[in-house]
Scaffold this motif. Structure first.
Motif, PDB file in Angstrom:
ATOM      1  N   ALA A 104       0.842  -1.197   0.000  1.00  0.00           N
ATOM      2  CA  ALA A 104       0.000   0.000   0.000  1.00  0.00           C
ATOM      3  C   ALA A 104       0.872   1.239   0.000  1.00  0.00           C
ATOM      4  O   ALA A 104       2.029   1.214   0.438  1.00  0.00           O
ATOM      5  CB  ALA A 104      -0.911  -0.006   1.221  1.00  0.00           C
ATOM      6  N   ILE A 105       0.323   2.340  -0.521  1.00  0.00           N
ATOM      7  CA  ILE A 105       1.038   3.613  -0.506  1.00  0.00           C
ATOM      8  C   ILE A 105       0.182   4.661   0.200  1.00  0.00           C
ATOM      9  O   ILE A 105      -1.036   4.679   0.053  1.00  0.00           O
ATOM     10  CB  ILE A 105       1.412   4.085  -1.931  1.00  0.00           C
ATOM     11  CG1 ILE A 105       0.159   4.325  -2.784  1.00  0.00           C
ATOM     12  CG2 ILE A 105       2.313   3.072  -2.608  1.00  0.00           C
ATOM     13  CD1 ILE A 105       0.464   4.946  -4.148  1.00  0.00           C
ATOM     14  N   PRO A 106       0.813   5.538   0.977  1.00  0.00           N
ATOM     15  CA  PRO A 106       0.038   6.556   1.689  1.00  0.00           C
ATOM     16  C   PRO A 106      -0.399   7.681   0.756  1.00  0.00           C
ATOM     17  O   PRO A 106       0.298   8.003  -0.209  1.00  0.00           O
ATOM     18  CB  PRO A 106       1.020   7.071   2.738  1.00  0.00           C
ATOM     19  CG  PRO A 106       2.365   6.864   2.108  1.00  0.00           C
ATOM     20  CD  PRO A 106       2.253   5.606   1.309  1.00  0.00           C
ATOM     21  N   TYR A 107      -1.532   8.266   1.046  1.00  0.00           N
ATOM     22  CA  TYR A 107      -1.948   9.471   0.322  1.00  0.00           C
ATOM     23  C   TYR A 107      -0.959  10.570   0.700  1.00  0.00           C
ATOM     24  O   TYR A 107      -0.760  10.862   1.873  1.00  0.00           O
ATOM     25  CB  TYR A 107      -3.364   9.872   0.711  1.00  0.00           C
ATOM     26  CG  TYR A 107      -3.993  10.859  -0.251  1.00  0.00           C
ATOM     27  CD1 TYR A 107      -4.845  10.428  -1.246  1.00  0.00           C
ATOM     28  CD2 TYR A 107      -3.716  12.226  -0.161  1.00  0.00           C
ATOM     29  CE1 TYR A 107      -5.424  11.326  -2.143  1.00  0.00           C
ATOM     30  CE2 TYR A 107      -4.276  13.129  -1.049  1.00  0.00           C
ATOM     31  CZ  TYR A 107      -5.131  12.667  -2.043  1.00  0.00           C
ATOM     32  OH  TYR A 107      -5.683  13.558  -2.926  1.00  0.00           O
ATOM     33  N   PRO A 108      -0.309  11.192  -0.289  1.00  0.00           N
ATOM     34  CA  PRO A 108       0.778  12.133   0.036  1.00  0.00           C
ATOM     35  C   PRO A 108       0.260  13.460   0.580  1.00  0.00           C
ATOM     36  O   PRO A 108      -0.885  13.856   0.323  1.00  0.00           O
ATOM     37  CB  PRO A 108       1.469  12.337  -1.313  1.00  0.00           C
ATOM     38  CG  PRO A 108       0.382  12.112  -2.317  1.00  0.00           C
ATOM     39  CD  PRO A 108      -0.484  11.032  -1.746  1.00  0.00           C
ATOM     40  N   PRO A 109       1.097  14.175   1.310  1.00  0.00           N
ATOM     41  CA  PRO A 109       0.712  15.493   1.825  1.00  0.00           C
ATOM     42  C   PRO A 109       0.724  16.549   0.729  1.00  0.00           C
ATOM     43  O   PRO A 109       1.220  16.333  -0.369  1.00  0.00           O
ATOM     44  CB  PRO A 109       1.794  15.784   2.868  1.00  0.00           C
ATOM     45  CG  PRO A 109       2.992  15.034   2.369  1.00  0.00           C
ATOM     46  CD  PRO A 109       2.449  13.783   1.736  1.00  0.00           C
ATOM     47  N   ARG A 110       0.174  17.706   1.051  1.00  0.00           N
ATOM     48  CA  ARG A 110       0.219  18.911   0.214  1.00  0.00           C
ATOM     49  C   ARG A 110      -0.503  18.751  -1.126  1.00  0.00           C
ATOM     50  O   ARG A 110      -0.132  19.391  -2.115  1.00  0.00           O
ATOM     51  CB  ARG A 110       1.666  19.359  -0.031  1.00  0.00           C
ATOM     52  CG  ARG A 110       2.493  19.602   1.217  1.00  0.00           C
ATOM     53  CD  ARG A 110       1.977  20.796   2.007  1.00  0.00           C
ATOM     54  NE  ARG A 110       2.765  21.036   3.214  1.00  0.00           N
ATOM     55  CZ  ARG A 110       3.791  21.876   3.281  1.00  0.00           C
ATOM     56  NH1 ARG A 110       4.176  22.536   2.210  1.00  0.00           N
ATOM     57  NH2 ARG A 110       4.432  22.054   4.422  1.00  0.00           N
ATOM     58  N   THR A 111      -1.508  17.873  -1.187  1.00  0.00           N
ATOM     59  CA  THR A 111      -2.272  17.737  -2.421  1.00  0.00           C
ATOM     60  C   THR A 111      -3.710  17.370  -2.113  1.00  0.00           C
ATOM     61  O   THR A 111      -3.996  16.709  -1.108  1.00  0.00           O
ATOM     62  CB  THR A 111      -1.678  16.652  -3.349  1.00  0.00           C
ATOM     63  OG1 THR A 111      -2.415  16.612  -4.578  1.00  0.00           O
ATOM     64  CG2 THR A 111      -1.743  15.272  -2.712  1.00  0.00           C
ATOM     65  N   ASP A 112      -4.609  17.822  -2.978  1.00  0.00           N
ATOM     66  CA  ASP A 112      -6.009  17.407  -2.938  1.00  0.00           C
ATOM     67  C   ASP A 112      -6.397  16.703  -4.230  1.00  0.00           C
ATOM     68  O   ASP A 112      -7.573  16.480  -4.490  1.00  0.00           O
ATOM     69  CB  ASP A 112      -6.922  18.633  -2.739  1.00  0.00           C
ATOM     70  CG  ASP A 112      -6.693  19.307  -1.392  1.00  0.00           C
ATOM     71  OD1 ASP A 112      -6.675  18.581  -0.376  1.00  0.00           O
ATOM     72  OD2 ASP A 112      -6.519  20.537  -1.359  1.00  0.00           O
ATOM     73  N   ASP A 113      -5.383  16.353  -5.048  1.00  0.00           N
ATOM     74  CA  ASP A 113      -5.673  15.761  -6.351  1.00  0.00           C
ATOM     75  C   ASP A 113      -4.578  14.775  -6.750  1.00  0.00           C
ATOM     76  O   ASP A 113      -3.814  15.014  -7.686  1.00  0.00           O
ATOM     77  CB  ASP A 113      -5.815  16.866  -7.416  1.00  0.00           C
ATOM     78  CG  ASP A 113      -6.394  16.357  -8.726  1.00  0.00           C
ATOM     79  OD1 ASP A 113      -6.899  15.219  -8.756  1.00  0.00           O
ATOM     80  OD2 ASP A 113      -6.332  17.100  -9.725  1.00  0.00           O
ATOM     81  N   GLY A 122      -8.247   4.455   0.453  1.00  0.00           N
ATOM     82  CA  GLY A 122      -9.068   3.259   0.385  1.00  0.00           C
ATOM     83  C   GLY A 122      -9.214   2.691  -1.010  1.00  0.00           C
ATOM     84  O   GLY A 122      -9.638   1.541  -1.162  1.00  0.00           O
ATOM     85  N   ASP A 123      -8.869   3.464  -2.042  1.00  0.00           N
ATOM     86  CA  ASP A 123      -8.984   2.967  -3.418  1.00  0.00           C
ATOM     87  C   ASP A 123      -7.954   1.871  -3.676  1.00  0.00           C
ATOM     88  O   ASP A 123      -6.804   1.950  -3.237  1.00  0.00           O
ATOM     89  CB  ASP A 123      -8.769   4.100  -4.426  1.00  0.00           C
ATOM     90  CG  ASP A 123      -9.994   4.987  -4.587  1.00  0.00           C
ATOM     91  OD1 ASP A 123     -11.081   4.605  -4.093  1.00  0.00           O
ATOM     92  OD2 ASP A 123      -9.872   6.051  -5.225  1.00  0.00           O
ATOM     93  N   VAL A 124      -8.385   0.857  -4.430  1.00  0.00           N
ATOM     94  CA  VAL A 124      -7.511  -0.230  -4.854  1.00  0.00           C
ATOM     95  C   VAL A 124      -7.232  -0.066  -6.338  1.00  0.00           C
ATOM     96  O   VAL A 124      -8.155  -0.024  -7.152  1.00  0.00           O
ATOM     97  CB  VAL A 124      -8.151  -1.600  -4.585  1.00  0.00           C
ATOM     98  CG1 VAL A 124      -7.245  -2.721  -5.093  1.00  0.00           C
ATOM     99  CG2 VAL A 124      -8.433  -1.776  -3.094  1.00  0.00           C
ATOM    100  N   LEU A 125      -5.952   0.047  -6.700  1.00  0.00           N
ATOM    101  CA  LEU A 125      -5.537   0.245  -8.085  1.00  0.00           C
ATOM    102  C   LEU A 125      -4.942  -1.057  -8.612  1.00  0.00           C
ATOM    103  O   LEU A 125      -4.048  -1.644  -7.984  1.00  0.00           O
ATOM    104  CB  LEU A 125      -4.492   1.350  -8.198  1.00  0.00           C
ATOM    105  CG  LEU A 125      -4.962   2.813  -8.101  1.00  0.00           C
ATOM    106  CD1 LEU A 125      -5.566   3.104  -6.734  1.00  0.00           C
ATOM    107  CD2 LEU A 125      -3.807   3.762  -8.368  1.00  0.00           C
ATOM    108  N   THR A 159      -2.840  -0.164  -2.931  1.00  0.00           N
ATOM    109  CA  THR A 159      -3.990   0.441  -2.256  1.00  0.00           C
ATOM    110  C   THR A 159      -3.542   1.782  -1.686  1.00  0.00           C
ATOM    111  O   THR A 159      -2.431   1.899  -1.155  1.00  0.00           O
ATOM    112  CB  THR A 159      -4.498  -0.458  -1.127  1.00  0.00           C
ATOM    113  OG1 THR A 159      -4.860  -1.738  -1.671  1.00  0.00           O
ATOM    114  CG2 THR A 159      -5.702   0.154  -0.428  1.00  0.00           C
ATOM    115  N   ILE A 160      -4.414   2.785  -1.795  1.00  0.00           N
ATOM    116  CA  ILE A 160      -4.120   4.102  -1.224  1.00  0.00           C
ATOM    117  C   ILE A 160      -4.534   4.095   0.235  1.00  0.00           C
ATOM    118  O   ILE A 160      -5.712   3.877   0.548  1.00  0.00           O
ATOM    119  CB  ILE A 160      -4.843   5.238  -1.984  1.00  0.00           C
ATOM    120  CG1 ILE A 160      -4.642   5.117  -3.500  1.00  0.00           C
ATOM    121  CG2 ILE A 160      -4.391   6.591  -1.460  1.00  0.00           C
ATOM    122  CD1 ILE A 160      -3.218   5.222  -3.954  1.00  0.00           C
TER     123      ILE A 160
END
Length: 216
Positions: free
Chosen positions: A54-63, A198-201, A214-215
């Motif tokens: 899994a990879i974390p949702y990165p900081p400093r972004t909303d997209d 939570g998205d699975v790619l 997974t995010i």
């Protein structure tokens, strides 16, 4: 950083280069000119994530957005490589994801600034198992797809690439000496879009393999 090799072994990653804008429909969806020559940007080697982690949702972004890509693993040194000789420098191929902080990329483009913080952040390059050329040859066609939570988001074919693998290697090797351990991500087809926690790619390229993350 290392990436597993099919049927055993590890590929030690040295550098990660990325080809910008290599599928016409993606170029159009991003509002750019399909006549531009290839250009390159880079990710640090430790941005690679292997093994389906899994990879974390990165900081400093909303997209945060996904880009599915064919990845070329370089196995032999070369500079100013001729197109006709380029594939002799390839060890194998894999499927990868060029994760992108699209809002930061848009800000950088508008200001004429580098893309590093949009493209080269931590955990931004999930990559599947490398298949050696000896096993699969050199794929020039085949479906390339990405599903998010089971829904197809990106769908294209390797034959849609504007610049072939050999052409990309030849062009890039005019700027830098390629070395064993280098990876080249070769661009993405149309359909890029945002993902959330939570998205699975699940990405796949026919005849090459797959990548999954997974995010978190």
């Amino acid at each position: 950083m290392t990436v597993p090799i099919a049927r055993g072994g590890l590929f030690a990653v040295r550098r990660v280069y990325c080809v910008g804008r290599n599928y016409a429909e993606h170029i159009i969806e991003m509002g750019n000119d399909t006549r531009d020559p290839p250009f390159f940007f880079a990710k640090p080697a430790d941005a690679v994530v292997a093994g389906g982690a899994a990879i974390p949702y990165p900081p400093r972004t909303d997209d945060l957005q996904h880009e599915i890509e064919l990845v070329v693993a370089i196995g032999a040194e070369g500079a100013d490589i001729e197109v006709a000789d380029a594939l002799n420098h390839v060890y194998g191929y894999a499927v990868g994801l060029d994760m992108t902080r699209r809002d930061l990329q848009a800000q950088a483009k508008k200001a004429g600034r580098p893309w590093e913080m949009a493209k080269g952040f931590d955990f931004s390059a999930p990559i599947g198992t490398i298949e050696p050329v000896a096993s699969i040859g050199h794929p020039t066609s085949g479906a390339i797809t990405l599903k998010v939570n089971g829904e197809v988001r990106q769908s294209g074919d390797l034959s849609d690439q504007i610049w072939s693998v050999a052409e990309a290697i030849a062009h890039l090797s005019g700027f830098v000496t390629l070395q064993p351990g280098d990876l080249i991500m070769t661009g993405t087809p149309a359909g890029v879009g945002p993902v959330v926690r939570g998205d699975v790619l699940e990405g796949a390229i026919a005849g090459v393999g797959s990548v999954r993350t997974t995010i978190s």
